[in-house]
Design a protein around this motif. Structure first.
Motif, PDB file in Angstrom:
ATOM      1  N   THR A  68      57.469 -15.259  67.763  1.00 25.85           N
ATOM      2  CA  THR A  68      58.272 -14.055  67.963  1.00 25.85           C
ATOM      3  C   THR A  68      59.505 -14.097  67.069  1.00 25.85           C
ATOM      4  O   THR A  68      59.983 -15.168  66.698  1.00 25.85           O
ATOM      5  CB  THR A  68      58.750 -13.925  69.420  1.00 25.85           C
ATOM      6  OG1 THR A  68      59.658 -14.990  69.719  1.00 25.85           O
ATOM      7  CG2 THR A  68      57.582 -13.954  70.387  1.00 25.85           C
ATOM      8  N   ILE A  69      59.985 -12.929  66.718  1.00 18.76           N
ATOM      9  CA  ILE A  69      61.287 -12.766  66.071  1.00 18.76           C
ATOM     10  C   ILE A  69      62.070 -11.821  66.972  1.00 18.76           C
ATOM     11  O   ILE A  69      61.692 -10.659  67.129  1.00 18.76           O
ATOM     12  CB  ILE A  69      61.176 -12.186  64.645  1.00 18.76           C
ATOM     13  CG1 ILE A  69      60.222 -13.030  63.786  1.00 18.76           C
ATOM     14  CG2 ILE A  69      62.549 -12.090  63.997  1.00 18.76           C
ATOM     15  CD1 ILE A  69      60.700 -14.447  63.494  1.00 18.76           C
ATOM     16  N   GLU A  70      63.161 -12.321  67.587  1.00 14.48           N
ATOM     17  CA  GLU A  70      63.828 -11.553  68.639  1.00 14.48           C
ATOM     18  C   GLU A  70      65.348 -11.738  68.665  1.00 14.48           C
ATOM     19  O   GLU A  70      65.912 -12.211  69.657  1.00 14.48           O
ATOM     20  CB  GLU A  70      63.250 -11.904  69.999  1.00 14.48           C
ATOM     21  CG  GLU A  70      63.180 -13.400  70.288  1.00 14.48           C
ATOM     22  CD  GLU A  70      62.629 -13.692  71.674  1.00 14.48           C
ATOM     23  OE1 GLU A  70      63.235 -13.248  72.670  1.00 14.48           O
ATOM     24  OE2 GLU A  70      61.597 -14.378  71.754  1.00 14.48           O
ATOM     25  N   PRO A  71      66.056 -11.358  67.604  1.00 12.34           N
ATOM     26  CA  PRO A  71      67.512 -11.437  67.648  1.00 12.34           C
ATOM     27  C   PRO A  71      68.079 -10.460  68.675  1.00 12.34           C
ATOM     28  O   PRO A  71      67.435  -9.462  69.030  1.00 12.34           O
ATOM     29  CB  PRO A  71      67.926 -11.050  66.227  1.00 12.34           C
ATOM     30  CG  PRO A  71      66.808 -10.181  65.747  1.00 12.34           C
ATOM     31  CD  PRO A  71      65.562 -10.754  66.353  1.00 12.34           C
ATOM     32  N   GLY A  72      69.291 -10.740  69.134  1.00 11.23           N
ATOM     33  CA  GLY A  72      69.909  -9.848  70.105  1.00 11.23           C
ATOM     34  C   GLY A  72      71.421  -9.948  70.088  1.00 11.23           C
ATOM     35  O   GLY A  72      71.983 -10.950  69.633  1.00 11.23           O
ATOM     36  N   ILE A  73      72.066  -8.925  70.582  1.00  9.29           N
ATOM     37  CA  ILE A  73      73.516  -8.903  70.788  1.00  9.29           C
ATOM     38  C   ILE A  73      73.746  -8.435  72.219  1.00  9.29           C
ATOM     39  O   ILE A  73      73.209  -7.399  72.641  1.00  9.29           O
ATOM     40  CB  ILE A  73      74.211  -7.947  69.794  1.00  9.29           C
ATOM     41  CG1 ILE A  73      74.077  -8.477  68.355  1.00  9.29           C
ATOM     42  CG2 ILE A  73      75.690  -7.781  70.158  1.00  9.29           C
ATOM     43  CD1 ILE A  73      74.626  -7.526  67.296  1.00  9.29           C
TER      44      ILE A  73
ATOM     45  N   ALA B 102      68.736  -7.575  61.316  1.00 11.49           N
ATOM     46  CA  ALA B 102      68.527  -9.017  61.498  1.00 11.49           C
ATOM     47  C   ALA B 102      67.053  -9.312  61.766  1.00 11.49           C
ATOM     48  O   ALA B 102      66.484 -10.271  61.234  1.00 11.49           O
ATOM     49  CB  ALA B 102      69.395  -9.536  62.646  1.00 11.49           C
ATOM     50  N   GLN B 103      66.428  -8.476  62.585  1.00  9.43           N
ATOM     51  CA  GLN B 103      65.013  -8.699  62.895  1.00  9.43           C
ATOM     52  C   GLN B 103      64.127  -8.447  61.688  1.00  9.43           C
ATOM     53  O   GLN B 103      63.213  -9.231  61.395  1.00  9.43           O
ATOM     54  CB  GLN B 103      64.576  -7.814  64.064  1.00  9.43           C
ATOM     55  CG  GLN B 103      63.334  -8.361  64.758  1.00  9.43           C
ATOM     56  CD  GLN B 103      62.250  -7.322  64.986  1.00  9.43           C
ATOM     57  OE1 GLN B 103      62.262  -6.236  64.400  1.00  9.43           O
ATOM     58  NE2 GLN B 103      61.291  -7.659  65.820  1.00  9.43           N
ATOM     59  N   LYS B 104      64.390  -7.380  60.965  1.00  7.25           N
ATOM     60  CA  LYS B 104      63.583  -7.063  59.780  1.00  7.25           C
ATOM     61  C   LYS B 104      63.666  -8.177  58.731  1.00  7.25           C
ATOM     62  O   LYS B 104      62.659  -8.567  58.135  1.00  7.25           O
ATOM     63  CB  LYS B 104      64.040  -5.732  59.172  1.00  7.25           C
ATOM     64  CG  LYS B 104      63.572  -4.514  59.953  1.00  7.25           C
ATOM     65  CD  LYS B 104      64.022  -3.222  59.274  1.00  7.25           C
ATOM     66  CE  LYS B 104      63.492  -2.002  60.030  1.00  7.25           C
ATOM     67  NZ  LYS B 104      63.961  -0.734  59.406  1.00  7.25           N
ATOM     68  N   GLU B 105      64.882  -8.690  58.509  1.00  9.71           N
ATOM     69  CA  GLU B 105      65.043  -9.757  57.530  1.00  9.71           C
ATOM     70  C   GLU B 105      64.422 -11.063  58.026  1.00  9.71           C
ATOM     71  O   GLU B 105      63.883 -11.841  57.229  1.00  9.71           O
ATOM     72  CB  GLU B 105      66.528  -9.960  57.211  1.00  9.71           C
ATOM     73  CG  GLU B 105      67.159  -8.793  56.471  1.00  9.71           C
ATOM     74  CD  GLU B 105      66.461  -8.476  55.158  1.00  9.71           C
ATOM     75  OE1 GLU B 105      66.176  -9.422  54.381  1.00  9.71           O
ATOM     76  OE2 GLU B 105      66.169  -7.288  54.894  1.00  9.71           O
TER      77      GLU B 105
END
Length: 345
Positions: A314-319, A247-250
């Motif tokens: 920033t790009i910072e997805p998380g679960i 998700a972060q790379k995309e």
């Protein structure tokens, strides 16, 4: 002519273009952005022709040396003196940013006839000039290097707070002024709390470690998050980590000039949702970074701001799996015409 004097002129051109007689500037960060001077108890009145600085007497020499193009007003009664200057100059259309003024101050400005307008300086600050970019890049480099130094030192029995303090010390030793926000270190289930308050909890074998941190260099911030497993990784962790990583790379891949902020969020969020973890991604995908750790533009489901060359975000997805662990991967990036440059490396 230095960068701050140039910015003053650019803001004055914008005032004239929008037919605004003047703007009251109260935020310490906005004050620094315009003048290069960083102190509270100071308010600027910027008109199309002149910059007026209302300061206490104790700041006079310092301000005069920093901002010689401004007219200094040593105030006795700050708000009365501002109102008198507005009347003296016969200014009709005055604006201020209500998001940077406390209630009583905003009320005083409204009583003077000023109108709220929050976007005026924020729009300028979103696009970083070369000097700002270099400071952010250096700040990011320090943070990334500090992580590389401290990671091998994180062993069983160490406390979250000990890791946080050691990391902050390393960043300052490498040239940072200070931390850019309160460092987050979460072990095990604490990593599932997006804004966990770093505690006395000790690291155990076979646990997740999540670290969210950054520093300040020449007043500009960095922000990054790293998550790793201490010990033997579980299959569940590896699965979740790979989803967040993708998700972060995309999200980074799509980040370039002209793309809507919410589109970046959608790309990252869809990957997490398609893998069955959508409900566990509980915040936006990113935010601007500069003089403040969180500033415009915000990359979330509601933002319609177009990314522009010169933005740092920033790009910072998380679960976050409450009671188990969380994974967040965050980098500060710089938006270019056809791609984004990762700064936190």
């Amino acid at each position: 002519m230095n960068i701050h004097e140039i910015r003053t002129g650019e803001l004055q051109k914008k005032l004239k273009k929008q037919k605004i007689d003047g703007i009251l500037i109260t935020s310490v960060n906005d004050l620094f952005f315009v003048t290069g001077f960083h102190q509270d108890r100071t308010i600027l009145l910027l008109t199309g022709d002149k910059l007026y600085s209302f300061i206490p007497k104790m700041f006079y020499d310092d301000f005069k040396n920093t901002t010689p193009w401004a007219e200094i007003v040593i105030y006795e009664n700050l708000y009365d003196d501002i109102e008198n200057k507005i009347k003296e100059l016969k200014l009709k259309k005055i604006v201020f940013d209500p998001t940077t003024s406390f209630y009583d101050e905003a009320k005083k400005f409204v009583d003077m006839g000023a109108k709220p307008l929050s976007s005026f300086i924020k729009e300028f600050r979103m696009i970083k000039k070369l000097d700002e970019f270099e400071s952010i890049k250096r700040s990011c480099h320090i943070a990334a290097k500090a992580f590389g130094i401290i990671k091998p030192k994180i062993k069983e029995g160490v406390k979250e707070i000990e890791v946080a303090r050691e990391l902050e010390y390393i960043m300052q030793k490498l040239g940072a002024q200070t931390r850019s926000f309160e460092t987050i270190v979460g072990f095990g289930p604490n990593a599932a709390l997006p804004h966990h308050e770093t505690s006395e909890r000790k690291l155990k074998k076979n646990e997740v470690v999540l670290m969210d941190f950054g520093c300040v260099y020449k007043r500009y911030c960095s922000d990054m998050t790293r998550t790793f497993f201490y010990g033997k990784s579980t299959g569940e962790f590896l699965k979740v980590y790979s989803i967040v990583e993708k998700a972060q790379k995309e999200g980074i891949k799509i980040s370039k000039e002209g793309v809507l902020s919410k589109e970046v969020d959608r790309v990252a969020r869809d990957i997490i949702s398609e893998n069955g973890y959508g409900q566990y991604f509980t915040h936006g995908t990113g935010h601007g970074v500069g003089l403040e750790i969180h500033e415009e533009p915000y990359l979330n489901t509601r933002s319609s701001v177009k990314l522009q060359k010169g933005m740092s975000v920033t790009i910072e997805p998380g679960i976050y799996l409450y009671g188990k662990f969380g994974v967040r991967i965050e980098d500060t990036i710089y938006i270019e015409k056809n791609k984004a440059e990762i700064l936190t490396k």
